[in-house]
Design a protein around this motif. Structure first.
Motif, PDB file in Angstrom:
ATOM      1  N   GLY A   1       0.803  -1.220   0.000  1.00 61.13           N
ATOM      2  CA  GLY A   1       0.000   0.000   0.000  1.00 61.13           C
ATOM      3  C   GLY A   1       0.833   1.265   0.000  1.00 61.13           C
ATOM      4  N   TYR A   2       1.746   1.392  -0.958  1.00 58.43           N
ATOM      5  CA  TYR A   2       2.629   2.566  -1.034  1.00 58.43           C
ATOM      6  C   TYR A   2       1.870   3.837  -1.424  1.00 58.43           C
ATOM      7  CZ  TYR A   2       5.805   5.978  -2.966  1.00 58.43           C
ATOM      8  OH  TYR A   2       6.457   7.151  -3.238  1.00 58.43           O
ATOM      9  N   GLN A   3       2.284   4.947  -0.809  1.00 61.97           N
ATOM     10  CA  GLN A   3       1.901   6.312  -1.191  1.00 61.97           C
ATOM     11  C   GLN A   3       3.102   7.197  -0.918  1.00 61.97           C
ATOM     12  OE1 GLN A   3      -1.392   7.374   1.293  1.00 61.97           O
ATOM     13  NE2 GLN A   3      -2.828   6.033   0.249  1.00 61.97           N
ATOM     14  N   GLY A   4       3.278   8.252  -1.696  1.00 65.81           N
ATOM     15  CA  GLY A   4       4.354   9.193  -1.427  1.00 65.81           C
ATOM     16  C   GLY A   4       4.956   9.771  -2.682  1.00 65.81           C
ATOM     17  N   ASN A   5       6.015  10.558  -2.496  1.00 63.86           N
ATOM     18  CA  ASN A   5       6.686  11.201  -3.622  1.00 63.86           C
ATOM     19  C   ASN A   5       8.062  10.606  -3.917  1.00 63.86           C
ATOM     20  OD1 ASN A   5       8.097  12.218  -1.422  1.00 63.86           O
ATOM     21  ND2 ASN A   5       8.166  14.316  -2.179  1.00 63.86           N
ATOM     22  N   ALA A   6       8.448   9.579  -3.203  1.00 61.83           N
ATOM     23  CA  ALA A   6       9.792   9.007  -3.364  1.00 61.83           C
ATOM     24  C   ALA A   6       9.821   7.833  -4.343  1.00 61.83           C
ATOM     25  CB  ALA A   6      10.332   8.551  -2.008  1.00 61.83           C
ATOM     26  N   THR A   7       8.705   7.395  -4.833  1.00 62.12           N
ATOM     27  CA  THR A   7       8.465   6.162  -5.569  1.00 62.12           C
ATOM     28  C   THR A   7       8.707   4.971  -4.637  1.00 62.12           C
ATOM     29  OG1 THR A   7      10.626   5.718  -6.619  1.00 62.12           O
ATOM     30  CG2 THR A   7       9.120   7.216  -7.789  1.00 62.12           C
TER      31      THR A   7
END
Length: 182
Positions: free
Chosen positions: A98-104
């Motif tokens: 469940g990844y979220q974010g701006n780092a990939t």
């Protein structure tokens, strides 16, 4: 009954800090037992200990938040809706989703990987990734991320869109139960 452990919490949001690297004063190229029990100081450079991480995440559903600062002072974040590690008997196997974010998403490549250190090779690659890359981490065919590598050159996160490494100068990994009201 297990031994009590002190933990460090961020003041906002109910996050428990499990890793912090800001000063480079602590050597993260350590053996299995150090990573099992933890080392360092929570407001500087710190690993809470795999035993504690397992004890916490085995109580229910936990999420993971990673905040990173690169060498250009840009801030990056990776959040995972689900995070846990297995017991010592299973070499603290990682599970994230469940990844979220701006780092990939560079940690999911290590999901189901066991934790390795220079004195305990549990990675799935043919080389001994922890010995080669330093630090203890969930190496899978070495790594797409290594937040416990050497402070000056080894703290890295692979940015999939750029197809290049983020060279980091500060990291904080935090967990909290998923039922926390935001």
């Amino acid at each position: 009954m297990g031994q009590a452990s002190q933990v460090y919490c961020e003041s906002a949001g109910g996050w428990t800090v499990i890793q912090k690297r800001t000063q480079g004063n602590e050597n993260f190229t350590r053996g299995w037992e150090y990573y099992a029990h933890g080392f360092g100081h929570p407001v500087r450079d710190y690993w809470i200990g795999n035993d504690v991480i397992h004890a916490l995440t085995s109580q229910g559903k936990y999420e993971l938040r990673i905040v990173m600062e690169d060498t250009f002072s840009e801030t990056w974040e990776a959040r995972y809706e689900l995070f846990n590690i297995s017991s010592k008997e299973d070499d603290y196997r990682l599970y994230v989703a469940g990844y979220q974010g701006n780092a990939t998403d560079s940690l999911s490549a290590s999901t189901r990987a066991q934790f390795s250190t220079y004195d305990r090779d549990s990675d799935s690659g043919s080389s001994h990734c922890a010995r080669y890359n330093g630090g203890g981490w969930w190496y899978s065919q070495c790594h797409m991320s290594n937040l416990n590598g050497a402070f000056d050159i080894g703290m890295v996160w692979f940015h999939k869109e750029w197809k290049d490494w983020l060279q980091l100068r500060a990291t904080t990994m935090m967990i909290r139960p998923r039922n926390i009201v935001r």
